[in-house]
Design an enzyme around this catalytic site. Structure first.
Site, PDB file in Angstrom:
ATOM      1  N   SER A   3       0.822  -1.218   0.000  1.00  0.00           N
ATOM      2  CA  SER A   3       0.000   0.000   0.000  1.00  0.00           C
ATOM      3  C   SER A   3       0.858   1.272   0.000  1.00  0.00           C
ATOM      4  O   SER A   3       0.474   2.287  -0.600  1.00  0.00           O
ATOM      5  CB  SER A   3      -0.942  -0.008   1.204  1.00  0.00           C
ATOM      6  OG  SER A   3      -0.194  -0.132   2.403  1.00  0.00           O
ATOM      7  N   GLY A  36       8.216  -0.463   0.368  1.00  0.00           N
ATOM      8  CA  GLY A  36       7.725  -0.409   1.741  1.00  0.00           C
ATOM      9  C   GLY A  36       8.441  -1.417   2.624  1.00  0.00           C
ATOM     10  O   GLY A  36       9.388  -2.083   2.203  1.00  0.00           O
ATOM     11  N   ASP A  48       7.612  -3.966   6.486  1.00  0.00           N
ATOM     12  CA  ASP A  48       6.705  -4.316   7.590  1.00  0.00           C
ATOM     13  C   ASP A  48       7.271  -3.844   8.928  1.00  0.00           C
ATOM     14  O   ASP A  48       6.522  -3.557   9.856  1.00  0.00           O
ATOM     15  CB  ASP A  48       6.487  -5.835   7.628  1.00  0.00           C
ATOM     16  CG  ASP A  48       5.967  -6.318   6.290  1.00  0.00           C
ATOM     17  OD1 ASP A  48       5.041  -5.692   5.761  1.00  0.00           O
ATOM     18  OD2 ASP A  48       6.515  -7.304   5.752  1.00  0.00           O
ATOM     19  N   LYS A  60      10.433  -7.565   5.481  1.00  0.00           N
ATOM     20  CA  LYS A  60       9.517  -7.292   4.383  1.00  0.00           C
ATOM     21  C   LYS A  60       8.797  -8.585   4.005  1.00  0.00           C
ATOM     22  O   LYS A  60       9.162  -9.655   4.440  1.00  0.00           O
ATOM     23  CB  LYS A  60      10.283  -6.766   3.158  1.00  0.00           C
ATOM     24  CG  LYS A  60      10.844  -5.367   3.376  1.00  0.00           C
ATOM     25  CD  LYS A  60      11.598  -4.838   2.168  1.00  0.00           C
ATOM     26  CE  LYS A  60      10.903  -4.990   0.856  1.00  0.00           C
ATOM     27  NZ  LYS A  60       9.527  -4.458   0.795  1.00  0.00           N
ATOM     28  N   GLU A  85      11.473  -8.414  -4.612  1.00  0.00           N
ATOM     29  CA  GLU A  85      11.932  -7.151  -4.017  1.00  0.00           C
ATOM     30  C   GLU A  85      13.425  -7.216  -3.726  1.00  0.00           C
ATOM     31  O   GLU A  85      14.151  -6.231  -3.923  1.00  0.00           O
ATOM     32  CB  GLU A  85      11.144  -6.873  -2.730  1.00  0.00           C
ATOM     33  CG  GLU A  85       9.694  -6.499  -3.000  1.00  0.00           C
ATOM     34  CD  GLU A  85       8.821  -6.457  -1.765  1.00  0.00           C
ATOM     35  OE1 GLU A  85       7.760  -5.814  -1.827  1.00  0.00           O
ATOM     36  OE2 GLU A  85       9.162  -7.067  -0.747  1.00  0.00           O
TER      37      GLU A  85
END
Ligand code: 5RP
Length: 223
Positions: A31, A82, A84, A94, A103
């Site tokens: 997101s 992004g 986590d 992540k 990624e």
């Protein structure tokens, strides 16, 4: 938009300010990365992109960004992604979105990796965050047994397949005292394709909390 979502958008905008014409930019997944993809499309720069997931590739294409297939790319200027959880040493967990293997490949190819996050992702201990591990379906039984010896408990994501056609097991409760040892031990299990520990890839982070963006740079932050 929630406060947290507004913070994600602010962090994304700050990172996108680093992008210049003629760059090949890696697009993260999740997101927060989606905010970066939207902000990049709004800047209308002369750039090309590569994506770390089919979802991010689809979003970027829909918003008018040029997305190149990554299999013909060896080097990327900058990747914006992004996380986590991220600590003050720019070590991160992540993969809640399941894209950690692509990624990591794109991060390895990038001259600079920037993580963007809202303040809830900033942690003092990484070990409290579940660690996703991507596994070849063929190795499910054997790898599950090995992972069960390394985590307090493990949960296979139900009805879940990564973009690479693999399963994901989230390892809960792990000792973060020696994360490099854990990363090496995970990669030594035949059938493990990758995991969500990013220990040395991240160069900088933009973290937004209550509308204030803080930039952290590797090697320049208080421990
Ligand atoms: C996907 C990731 C994401 O970057 C991570 O899960 C953060 O997602 P979000 O920005 O939605 O919180 O690693 O594999």
């Amino acid at each position: 938009m929630t406060d947290r979502d507004a913070d994600k958008r602010l962090a994304a905008a700050a990172a996108v300010d680093e992008v210049c014409d003629n760059m090949l930019v890696g697009l993260g997944t999740g997101s927060t990365a989606a905010h970066a993809i939207a902000a990049l499309s709004e800047r209308r720069l002369a750039i090309e992109t590569v994506a770390t997931s089919e979802a991010s590739a689809a979003l970027a294409t829909r918003l008018g960004l040029k997305v190149r297939p990554f299999d013909s790319v060896a080097r990327v200027d900058l990747v914006i992604d992004g996380a986590d959880a991220i600590d003050a040493r720019l070590r991160a967990v992540k993969g809640a979105g399941g894209a950690m293997v692509r990624e990591k490949v794109v991060a390895a190819a990038a001259d600079r990796m920037i993580v963007i996050a809202d303040g809830s992702k900033r942690v003092t201990r990484l070990g409290a965050t579940p660690l996703p591990v991507e596994i070849l379906p063929f190795a499910r039984g054997y790898a599950s047994l090995r992972l069960a010896q390394m985590f307090v408990h493990c949960v296979e994501r139900p009805d879940y397949v990564t973009d690479n056609g693999n399963i994901v097991i989230d390892g809960h409760g792990w000792d973060d005292a020696a994360p490099h040892s854990l990363a090496n031990a995970l990669m030594a299990i035949p059938g493990v394709v990758g995991h969500g520990l990013f220990l040395s890839e991240i160069d900088a982070a933009y973290i937004a909390e209550d509308g204030i963006v803080t930039r952290l740079e590797r090697g320049r932050n208080p421990r």
